[in-house]
Write a protein that holds these residues in place. Structure first.
Motif, mmCIF file in Angstrom:
data_model
loop_
_atom_site.group_PDB
_atom_site.id
_atom_site.type_symbol
_atom_site.label_atom_id
_atom_site.label_comp_id
_atom_site.label_asym_id
_atom_site.label_seq_id
_atom_site.Cartn_x
_atom_site.Cartn_y
_atom_site.Cartn_z
ATOM 1 N N VAL A 286 13.209 -42.907 19.599
ATOM 2 C CA VAL A 286 13.795 -41.556 19.679
ATOM 3 C C VAL A 286 13.125 -40.518 18.769
ATOM 4 O O VAL A 286 13.545 -39.374 18.741
ATOM 5 N N THR A 287 12.122 -40.956 18.011
ATOM 6 C CA THR A 287 11.405 -39.978 17.177
ATOM 7 C C THR A 287 9.900 -40.243 17.263
ATOM 8 O O THR A 287 9.475 -41.346 17.616
ATOM 9 N N ASP A 288 9.147 -39.236 16.872
ATOM 10 C CA ASP A 288 7.691 -39.369 16.908
ATOM 11 C C ASP A 288 7.085 -39.574 15.536
ATOM 12 O O ASP A 288 5.993 -40.093 15.392
ATOM 13 N N ASP A 289 7.799 -39.114 14.535
ATOM 14 C CA ASP A 289 7.204 -39.067 13.203
ATOM 15 C C ASP A 289 8.027 -39.891 12.215
ATOM 16 O O ASP A 289 8.949 -39.380 11.568
ATOM 17 N N PHE A 290 7.719 -41.163 12.120
ATOM 18 C CA PHE A 290 8.489 -42.066 11.255
ATOM 19 C C PHE A 290 7.572 -42.658 10.187
ATOM 20 O O PHE A 290 6.515 -43.203 10.487
ATOM 21 N N SER A 291 7.984 -42.554 8.931
ATOM 22 C CA SER A 291 7.220 -43.164 7.831
ATOM 23 C C SER A 291 8.108 -44.163 7.114
ATOM 24 O O SER A 291 9.270 -43.861 6.819
ATOM 25 N N GLU A 292 7.548 -45.308 6.798
ATOM 26 C CA GLU A 292 8.289 -46.318 6.048
ATOM 27 C C GLU A 292 8.493 -45.872 4.609
ATOM 28 O O GLU A 292 7.678 -45.129 4.064
ATOM 29 N N MET A 293 9.531 -46.369 3.985
ATOM 30 C CA MET A 293 9.616 -46.244 2.531
ATOM 31 C C MET A 293 9.334 -47.635 1.954
ATOM 32 O O MET A 293 9.487 -48.643 2.645
#
Lengths: 233, 585
Positions: free
Chosen positions: B343-350
Motif C-alpha cells: 500500500v505504499t511506495d516509499d518504505f525504509s526499515e529502522m
C-alpha cells in the motif's frame, strides 16, 4: 605423609568429591523437575512453515555456538571470546583431573601437554580479567553476590594451579604412582573442594542451562520468533 | 522473622510458591550475573551509569526473594548467595517501582541472555504477585477495575460502543454513498468476528470505519460483537492471570455464542498476544476457532484480489515500528511489511528491527502509569534516535499502545513525524469501484456541512495560541461561535459568563491546570452540564481527570488533533447529547 602420599590422597579426594557432586546434582535435577512445566495451548504463531517448537529449541540450545545470533554476543564479541576460553579452560581442567593420573601419555605428548597448558593458562588470564570486571564494572558489581566473587576467585586460582599441573614435567609422571609436586597436590585438593562446592554455588548454572534454553526456545519456536530473523542496514 | 512480616509481604511469599513452574524456576535459578543483557535494555541505554536499570539487577529483586524461600542454598546461606526476603509494605512498594516503573516487559533482554533467562515472564509474575495484594500503580488499578467491572479497559459503556459503531456506519455510508455499507452487530454464523481495542471507540473511531470500509469492499461476511468485543487485556500488563483469563473468556464465549468461524483482531500488539496466545493459557481453555491479526486479513484481501489498492495514494515516506508483543512474542514481523509494501511506495526499515526492535517505551501498560512518565520519556530517547535515523516522516505500527507511546515521544523529542496504522493506509489506498464512488457533494450539502455547529457556542481553552487559532478556525468554519481562554482562571470566568454549549479543554496549562478547571466546572451548578472535550498532549494524565469525584468528560482526545478528528468528536458529543435529551426520564 610424604609428597607422593599427599598427591595420592588429593586424587582420591577429587574423585570422591565427583561422586558427591553427582549425587547432589541428582537432587537438584529432581528439584527442578518437581515443578510442573508450563504448557502453551495456543496454535503456533508467526509466518506459517518458517519454524516450529523443535527448530526453536534446537536453535536455542545451539545459540551459544552462534555469536552472531544474539545482539549481546554480536556487539560484545570480546566478551564472547573470553567466555569461550574460560569454559574451554573449565573443560580442560576437569579432563586433566582424569588424564593426569590415568592417561599420562596424553600429557607426555608434546602437543597434548602444551594444549592443556595453553588452554588452562588462557582461562586463568580470562579469570583474572573477570575478577577485575566484577570488581570495577559498576553494572557487574551491583549484581554480584559473595558467591559470584568467590566462585570466580576459586576457578581462577584453580586454573592457575591447573596450568602448573598441566605443565608438570612429563617424565616424572607414571600413572597414579607419579611423583607429585606442590602445584599438582594443590590442584587436586582444589578440584576436590571445587567439586564439592559447585552444586551449592552459581557454578552449577550449566545444570539449568538445558532447561532454560530448551523451554525458552520451544516457546519462541512455537511463537515464530526463533530462529531470529535479522535484516541489517 | 515471619512475625515481623506484614500481611501483604506474607501473602506475596506464599503466592510466589504457587506461581512457580519449571520455566520460571529455571530462569530464576540460572542467571550467572554475566551482565550480557545490560545493553539490550532501552532504560539502561538512556540512563548510562545507573545499574538499577540493568535487567539482571531488576530481575534480582525477585530472584532474591525466590532464593530466600524456595531455593535451599538461599535458605541455608542467604547472605552468601544474595537471597533476601521482603518484610514490610515499603519493601513491596520498592519492588513495585522496579517491576512496573523500570521495565516494559518488552522481552528484549530475554532474547539477549546467553542462559535463556526469560526475565519478562517473571517480571510479569512479580507484577501479578503485587497486584494480588493491592500494591500497584494507580493507573493499573483504575484500568484493571474498568476491565473487571465494565468489561473493557477504558470503561466504555455498551451504549457508547454501539453508538460509536452506528456513527461509524453512517460515516462509511456517507463516504461510499452506499446505504448497504453496514457494520453488522451480533450477526451469527459469520466468517469473521471483528474485535477491537476500546481506544478505537474512545479516541480513534476512524480505525473502526476504515476497517469496516475494507470488510465491506472485500465483500466479507462479518460482524462485530456487542459484548466481548475488547480484545485487549490488562491482565498481560498487570500480571493478573485471573483478569487475563476472564477477559479472554469473554471474547471466546461471545465467539462461541455467535458461532463465527474466525476472530480477526484489530491492530494491537498486546491485544493480539493476549487473545491469540496467552488468553487460552490464562483461561485454561482450548478454542476451536481460528484467530488472526487484521494485518494478515488485509494482506490476504489484497493478494486474493478481494480489494484493490492504489499505493500512489499514500504519498509519505514511511518506516515501520515492530510492536514487541507482535514481533518478539508472536513472530509477526514479515506480514506487516508485506502489507506496507502493498500500500505504499516509499518504505525504509529502522534498525534494529523485527524481534530485535526497541520498545516504543509505552508498552507493558506504561502509558497508564503517569508516576513513571519522566523515566519512560527519558528512556524513549533510544526510540527517538531510531526513528530519526530512518528519515521517514510517518511511522507505521500495528499496535495502539505503540501509537500512543510513539506519539508521546515524537512530541517530547520534537520529531517531525506522525504515527499511523496499517488499517488507515489500506483504507486510504482503497480503489472504490465506480458504483461505490464517494458522491460529490452538491453545493447545498456543503453548506449544510459548513453549518454543522451553527448556533453552538464553543469555548476553546488552551495555553498555546496556535492551537486556539487552529481549533477556533475549524469550529468557526463549521458554523460555531468560538470563544477562547488561555488559562484556567480565564476559562472558569468565561464559562460562567458565557455558558457555552461545549468546552474543549487542555490539561497542561500554567496556573490552574485543566484537571482543576474541569472539576470546578463540574461542581458549579451553572456549568456542570456543559459537555467537555479534553484535548491533551499528555495522555498519561488521564487519571487526573477520570479519578475526580465528578462525572467523566464527554470526550477525550490526544494531541495532535486533526481537523477531521476534532469535527467528528465535537459532532458526536452534540449528537449523544441530543440523544440523551430525547430519552424518557
Amino acid at each position: 605423609m610424604n609428597e607422593h602420599g599427599l598427591l595420592h590422597l588429593s586424587v582420591q579426594f577429587a574423585h570422591y568429591a565427583l561422586v558427591i557432586m553427582a549425587i547432589v546434582y541428582t537432587f537438584r535435577i529432581r528439584w527442578i523437575l518437581g515443578f510442573k512445566a508450563g504448557k502453551e495451548r495456543q496454535a503456533s504463531t508467526g509466518t506459517p512453515g518458517r519454524t516450529d517448537p523443535k527448530k526453536g529449541y534446537m536453535y536455542s540450545l545451539a545459540n551459544i555456538m552462534m555469536p552472531w545470533a544474539m545482539e549481546s554476543t554480536r556487539k560484545k564479541f570480546f566478551l564472547y571470546v573470553q567466555f569461550v576460553i574460560f569454559h574451554l579452560g573449565v573443560v580442560a581442567a576437569i579432563v586433566q583431573t582424569f588424564t593426569l593420573p590415568f592417561a599420562t601419555k596424553l600429557h607426555q605428548h608434546p602437543i597434548g601437554g602444551i594444549a592443556f597448558t595453553v588452554i588452562i593458562g588462557l582461562a586463568f588470564l580470562v579469570g583474572v580479567y573477570r575478577i577485575f570486571r566484577r570488581i570495577f564494572d559498576k553494572y557487574i558489581r551491583a549484581i554480584s553476590s559473595p558467591d559470584d566473587h568467590f566462585s570466580l576467585w576459586l576457578l581462577t586460582v584453580w586454573f592457575f594451579f591447573g596450568t602448573l599441573a598441566a605443565g608438570y614435567p612429563v617424565d616424572k609422571m607414571t600413572a597414579i604412582g607419579m611423583d607429585g609436586n606442590l602445584a599438582m597436590i594443590i590442584f587436586f585438593f582444589m578440584t576436590a573442594f571445587f567439586l564439592l562446592y559447585v552444586p551449592f554455588s552459581k557454578i552449577s548454572h550449566y545444570l539449568y542451562y538445558p532447561f532454560t534454553r530448551f523451554y525458552f526456545g520451544k516457546s519462541m519456536g512455537h511463537r515464530g520468533v526463533f530462529p531470529i530473523v535479522r535484516k541489517n542496514a | 522473622m515471619p512475625e515481623d512480616r506484614s500481611y501483604k509481604a506474607e501473602k506475596v511469599i506464599e503466592r510466589l510458591g504457587k506461581k512457580l513452574n519449571r520455566q520460571v524456576v529455571g530462569s530464576l535459578a540460572a542467571c550467572v550475573h554475566c551482565g550480557m543483557c545490560t545493553d539490550s535494555c532501552h532504560y539502561v541505554l538512556a540512563n548510562p551509569g545507573d545499574p538499577t536499570f540493568a535487567p539482571a539487577w531488576k530481575a534480582d529483586r525477585l530472584r532474591k526473594l525466590f532464593k530466600r524461600h524456595y531455593d535451599w542454598t538461599g535458605r541455608v546461606f542467604p547472605w552468601w548467595v544474595g537471597a533476601k526476603s521482603v518484610y514490610t509494605d515499603k519493601d513491596l512498594e520498592e519492588l513495585k517501582d522496579i517491576v512496573f516503573g523500570k521495565c516494559t516487559n518488552c522481552r528484549r533482554c530475554s532474547i539477549n541472555c546467553p542462559m535463556g533467562v526469560d526475565f519478562a515472564t517473571f517480571n510479569r509474575m512479580a507484577r501479578g504477585l503485587l497486584v494480588s495484594v493491592g500494591v500497584m500503580p494507580e493507573g493499573v488499578a483504575v484500568v484493571s477495575k474498568d476491565q473487571w467491572e465494565i468489561g473493557n479497559q477504558m470503561g466504555v459503556l455498551r451504549e457508547d460502543y454501539l453508538d460509536t459503531i452506528e456513527w461509524m456506519e453512517e460515516t462509511i455510508q456517507d463516504e461510499l454513498d452506499n446505504p448497504k455499507a453496514v457494520i453488522p452487530i451480533d450477526k451469527p454464523n459469520t466468517d469473521v468476528v471483528y474485535t477491537i481495542n476500546p481506544r478505537e471507540v474512545k479516541y480513534d473511531p476512524r480505525t473502526i470505519s476504515d476497517a469496516a470500509k475494507i470488510f465491506h469492499m472485500a465483500g466479507e461476511n462479518w460482524t462485530m460483537p456487542s459484548e466481548g468485543w475488547d480484545m485487549t487485556n490488562f491482565g498481560l500488563f498487570s500480571g493478573d492471570d485471573d483478569l487475563g483469563g476472564s477477559v479472554a473468556s469473554r471474547v471466546y464465549d461471545k465467539m462461541h455464542e455467535l458461532k463465527g468461524k474466525k476472530i480477526v483482531i484489530s491492530e494491537c500488539g498486546h491485544g493480539y498476544r493476549s487473545t491469540r496466545c496467552e488468553g487460552q493459557n490464562w483461561a485454561g481453555m482450548d478454542v476451536d476457532f481460528e484467530m488472526e491479526s487484521s494485518v494478515i486479513t488485509m494482506r490476504d484481501y489484497i493478494k486474493e484480489g478481494r480489494i484493490q489498492v492504489d499505493k500512489s495514494k499514500n504519498t509519505d515516506k514511511y518506516t515501520y515500528h515492530d510492536s514487541c508483543n507482535f514481533a518478539r512474542s508472536c513472530g509477526l514481523f514479515e506480514e506487516p511489511r508485506e502489507l506496507l509494501n502493498l500500500v505504499t511506495d516509499d518504505f525504509s526499515e529502522m534498525y534494529p528491527n523485527r524481534s530485535e526492535n526497541y520498545c516504543c517505551t509505552g508498552g507493558g501498560g506504561a502509558m497508564s502509569m503517569s508516576e513513571y512518565a519522566p523515566d519512560r520519556l527519558k528512556s524513549a530517547k533510544i526510540k527517538a534516535d531510531q526513528l530519526k535515523a530512518t528519515g521517514a516522516n510517518v511511522v507505521v505500527t500495528s499496535c495502539h499502545n505503540c501509537v500512543d507511546g510513539l506519539a508521546d515521544l515524537i512530541k517530547h523529542y520534537k520529531l517531525d513525524m506522525k504515527v499511523t496504522q496499517l488499517v488507515n493506509l489500506v483504507a486510504n489506498a482503497l480503489v472504490i469501484p465506480e458504483e461505490a464512488e464517494v458522491a460529490v457533494k452538491e453545493p447545498d450539502e456543503v453548506e449544510t456541512l459548513k453549518g454543522l455547529f451553527a448556533g453552538k457556542k464553543i469555548m476553546v481553552v488552551d495555553d498555546e495560541p496556535d492551537l486556539r487559532v487552529f481549533y477556533g478556525s475549524v469550529l468557526e468554519d463549521n458554523g460555531a461561535e468560538v470563544i477562547e481562554a488561555a488559562d484556567g482562571d480565564e476559562a472558569i470566568g468565561l464559562a460562567m459568563a458565557e455558558l457555552p454549549d461545549l468546552i474543549t479543554l487542555d490539561l497542561s496549562m500554567p496556573g490552574k491546570d485543566g484537571g482543576k478547571v474541569f472539576e470546578a466546572l463540574r461542581k458549579n451548578d451553572a456549568t456542570a452540564s456543559i459537555p467537555v472535550c479534553i484535548i491533551t498532549g499528555r495522555p498519561e494524565l488521564r487519571s487526573l481527570i477520570y479519578d475526580r469525584p465528578v462525572p467523566a468528560p464527554e470526550g477525550y482526545l490526544d494531541k495532535p488533533v486533526s481537523e477531521e478528528t476534532l469535527i467528528r468528536n465535537v459532532r458526536k458529543i452534540f449528537e449523544v447529547g441530543r440523544a440523551m435529551e430525547k430519552q424518557p426520564v
